[in-house]
Design an enzyme around this catalytic site. Structure first.
Site, short mmCIF file in Angstrom:
data_model
loop_
_atom_site.label_atom_id
_atom_site.label_comp_id
_atom_site.label_asym_id
_atom_site.label_seq_id
_atom_site.Cartn_x
_atom_site.Cartn_y
_atom_site.Cartn_z
N CYS A 2 0.77 -1.35 0.00
CA CYS A 2 0.17 -0.07 0.08
C CYS A 2 0.90 1.19 0.11
CB CYS A 2 -0.71 0.08 1.31
SG CYS A 2 -2.16 -1.28 1.48
N ARG A 27 5.21 0.37 -6.16
CA ARG A 27 5.20 -0.35 -5.06
C ARG A 27 4.29 -1.70 -5.13
NH1 ARG A 27 6.41 2.81 -0.28
NH2 ARG A 27 4.84 1.69 1.11
N TRP A 75 -2.63 -2.72 -1.73
CA TRP A 75 -2.34 -4.01 -2.00
C TRP A 75 -3.14 -5.07 -1.25
CZ3 TRP A 75 0.42 -8.18 0.11
CH2 TRP A 75 0.96 -9.17 -0.81
N ASN A 101 -1.78 2.17 5.82
CA ASN A 101 -0.89 1.20 5.14
C ASN A 101 -0.49 0.36 6.53
OD1 ASN A 101 1.25 -0.05 3.95
ND2 ASN A 101 2.60 1.66 4.08
N GLY A 102 -0.72 -0.87 6.34
CA GLY A 102 -0.54 -1.75 7.78
C GLY A 102 -1.60 -2.81 7.74
N GLU A 469 20.86 -15.37 -8.41
CA GLU A 469 20.23 -13.90 -8.49
C GLU A 469 19.65 -13.88 -10.03
OE1 GLU A 469 18.76 -11.71 -7.12
OE2 GLU A 469 18.99 -10.02 -8.51
N LYS A 473 15.62 -13.27 -10.96
CA LYS A 473 15.24 -12.42 -12.07
C LYS A 473 14.34 -13.14 -13.01
CE LYS A 473 16.29 -8.30 -10.19
NZ LYS A 473 16.50 -9.15 -8.97
N GLU A 476 11.12 -13.97 -11.57
CA GLU A 476 10.33 -12.69 -11.21
C GLU A 476 9.57 -12.07 -12.22
OE1 GLU A 476 12.71 -9.78 -9.53
OE2 GLU A 476 11.17 -8.99 -8.38
N HIS A 492 24.22 -34.68 -8.90
CA HIS A 492 23.30 -35.30 -7.66
C HIS A 492 21.83 -35.41 -7.78
CE1 HIS A 492 27.06 -35.63 -5.25
NE2 HIS A 492 27.37 -34.26 -5.58
N LYS A 585 7.33 -3.97 -4.45
CA LYS A 585 8.50 -3.38 -4.22
C LYS A 585 8.95 -3.26 -3.08
CE LYS A 585 12.40 -1.55 -5.56
NZ LYS A 585 13.11 -2.31 -6.25
#
Ligand code: M6R
Length: 590
Positions: A2, A27, A75, A101-102, A469, A473, A476, A492, A585
């Site tokens: 949010c 965000r 959100w 927000n929360g 990483e 990406k 994502e 393995h 974000k």
């Protein structure tokens, strides 16, 4: 997650709020809304589920009148993604509108109680309970003073509830911080309140960062109260050295591509650390009996890489822990422990939870963050900053590069080889441009070779977390199944998945991992896998080759290569790399 914004000043609020809400989009959100106080001291609201442009088509936000207002990007947590669950929410008497927000944890119990007292609810959210609770407590209070009311309310309401409250009777915006950040922007004849500096950066870079349990009262001026003491507190105005230009795409098709290209410049800033703070950090790390790196997502990958470089360069065993897994290791934490938190946003809830646990056990907390004034920064005994400027794309790129450069420099510093470390790292930074110049070739390779349903990445030593990483990406933003492995692990298990034509990206730096990597590549090729080699040397084994310059710390030059691969894969597949589905974000929930 949010985002909230408030405006009070001489201009019309709606266009400013609209512009700021667009800046908060990065965000991650699913609904949007706005409320203003019109000329008749009435609150007008427009809101709906969907992206801001789509909601605006239906609602036409810019028709909202008045020069005081609040806005919100939601959100969803409590209540489905539906118009009626979008913020703002109003009180029964219509005097207040609130964005939040929360998470208000005991909202169900409070809601039942408020219903019995006659309050009527229109949504399934926890937020709506908050505005009715404030209304109820204000009605019951003799003084009608929100500072006093909040002091009582914080005893009743559990959870995180940073909010903006629009008071139509008195033409006030109240901004209250309870766990999630809120920043007051001080412009000329205008004030802002937001969860995010970038949302008002086009208007002012002067800011007051509220502490927990502080209430800012915005009228023609701003006053701040500590609701626990009931007293007004002194305001500390910070000048943020980010610019509005940095928070715009500057001609690039996406923030992500712009931010990858920015690595050429911001890497230099990353290495230009304040020497007092930097040496202070080395001092803390050298004296600690135990050091744990703490991070999530990409920042955790930076922790992994750091732990390898601290072992190799400084001969230190610093253990990386995922923010969300910190509790598992809490018995290891004591007063001789240093927690080194790594976070771009400085707001990641999983990391903050770990920090809070560590503090109760007497540990020292240090951090490396990008966002100045963020909660993690403020919770730390010492901190360093990435100096990367605002990172808008959800996929973290320039922040990761800055993180690993600074952490590697610290590893050299800890082994008393700072000069040598600087030389090696500046050598890397000077060569970043060579990688950016190959972006067209990388785009073609992504389209012709890598655009498959499954991808594998292998690396060893420092290249292994970099492969991880890359995997993160690709998943994502390209929504491709990717799997990163330490080269030696292939035999393995995952070798079972290698079939003719399966693309495998092999990170082959010119270091002591090279010979073993060649063995692993042979194992893949024997099963028909196609090797895309990233290396400073064009080995015959490679089916496709991405060249990187020969430097001492070659794995670090592979980072932007993998970022560009993921970016182009995302674009080729028709995704928006700046807004990956389901992701946000700044991840401020556990
Ligand atoms: O702000 P932080 O660095 O603490 O964020 C941690 C993760 O949420 C973040 O790195 C996330 O994994 C990115 N979207 C990855 O690109």
């Amino acid at each position: 997650m949010c985002g909230i914004i408030g405006y009070i000043g001489k201009k019309r609020a709606a266009p400013i709020l609209f512009d700021s809400l667009k800046k908060l989009e990065y965000r991650g959100y699913d609904s949007v809304g706005m409320a203003t106080i019109n000329g008749e001291a009435e609150i007008e609201i427009k809101k709906g589920s969907g992206r801001i442009e789509a909601v605006n088509e239906k609602e036409d936000f810019l028709t909202l009148k008045g020069n005081i207002g609040i806005g919100h990007t939601r959100w969803a947590t409590h209540g489905a993604v539906e118009d009626r669950n979008a913020h703002p929410f109003t009180s029964c008497n219509g005097h207040y509108a609130l964005v939040h927000n929360g998470i208000l944890e005991n909202y169900l119990e409070l809601k039942e109680d408020l219903k019995k007292k006659g309050h009527v609810f229109t949504s399934d959210t926890d937020t709506e309970v908050l505005v009715h609770l404030i209304e109820e407590e204000m009605n019951n209070s003799k003084e009608k003073d929100l500072v006093k009311v909040l002091s009582k309310l914080t005893q009743i309401a559990k959870g995180a509830y940073t909010f903006l409250l629009l008071d139509a009777k008195n033409n006030i915006i109240y901004a209250f911080r309870k766990d999630s950040p809120i920043i007051i922007g001080i412009g000329e004849d205008e004030l802002f309140a937001s969860s995010d500096i970038t949302s008002f950066l086009a208007y002012t870079n002067k800011a007051i960062i509220l502490e927990n349990n502080q209430l800012a009262i915005l009228r023609d001026n701003c006053s701040i109260y500590d609701i626990q003491t009931g007293k007004e507190v002194e305001q500390e105005i910070t000048t943020i050295d980010w610019t509005a230009e940095q928070a715009s795409k500057s001609g690039f098709p996406h923030f992500m591509l712009k931010e990858i290209f920015e690595e050429v410049e911001i890497s230099k800033h990353a290495l230009e650390q304040d020497s007092l703070k930097f040496n202070g950090m080395i001092d803390v790390l050298s004296k600690a009996k135990k050091v744990f790196f703490l991070g999530s997502g990409t920042s955790y990958r930076a922790c992994l890489l750091a732990s390898i470089y601290f072992a190799q360069i400084a001969k230190k065993h610093f253990m990386p822990i995922l923010g969300s897994e910190f509790k598992t290791y809490q018995n290891l934490i004591d007063k001789d422990t240093v927690i080194f938190a790594i976070s771009q946003s400085g707001e990641t809830a999983d990391v903050l939870e770990g920090i809070n646990i560590a503090k109760t056990k007497g540990a020292r907390v240090v951090s490396l963050v990008n966002v100045i004034g963020s909660t993690i920064m403020r919770e730390s005994d010492q901190y360093l900053t990435l100096n990367a400027g605002p990172e808008i794309a959800v996929a973290s790129t320039k922040a990761f590069t800055s993180q690993v450069l600074i952490l590697t420099l610290l590893a050299y510093g800890l082994s008393d080889r700072l000069k040598e470390g600087r030389e090696h790292l500046y050598e890397v930074v000077r060569k970043l441009e060579v990688i950016m110049n190959q972006s067209d070739t990388i785009a073609i390779l992504a389209k012709d070779v890598l655009n498959k349903n499954d991808l594998y990445l292998i690396g060893r030593g420092a290249s292994y977390p970099i492969a991880m990483e890359g995997e993160l990406k690709i998943k994502e933003i390209a929504y491709i199944h990717a799997d990163a492995l330490a080269g030696g692990e292939l035999k393995h298990h995952t070798l079972a998945l290698i079939e003719p034509g399966v693309p495998c990206i092999a990170l082959v730096p010119n270091d002591d991992t090279k010979d073993d990597m060649i063995n692993n590549i042979m194992q893949i090729k024997a099963r028909g896998g196609k090797i895309i080699g990233i290396s400073s040397e064009h080995l015959e084994l490679f089916d496709y080759y991405i060249s990187i310059p020969k430097v001492h710390l070659e794995p670090l030059l592979m980072i932007p290569v993998l970022q560009l691969i993921s970016y182009y894969l995302s674009v080729i597949r028709g995704n928006d790399p700046d807004f990956p589905r389901n992701l946000a974000k700044s991840v401020t929930v556990l």
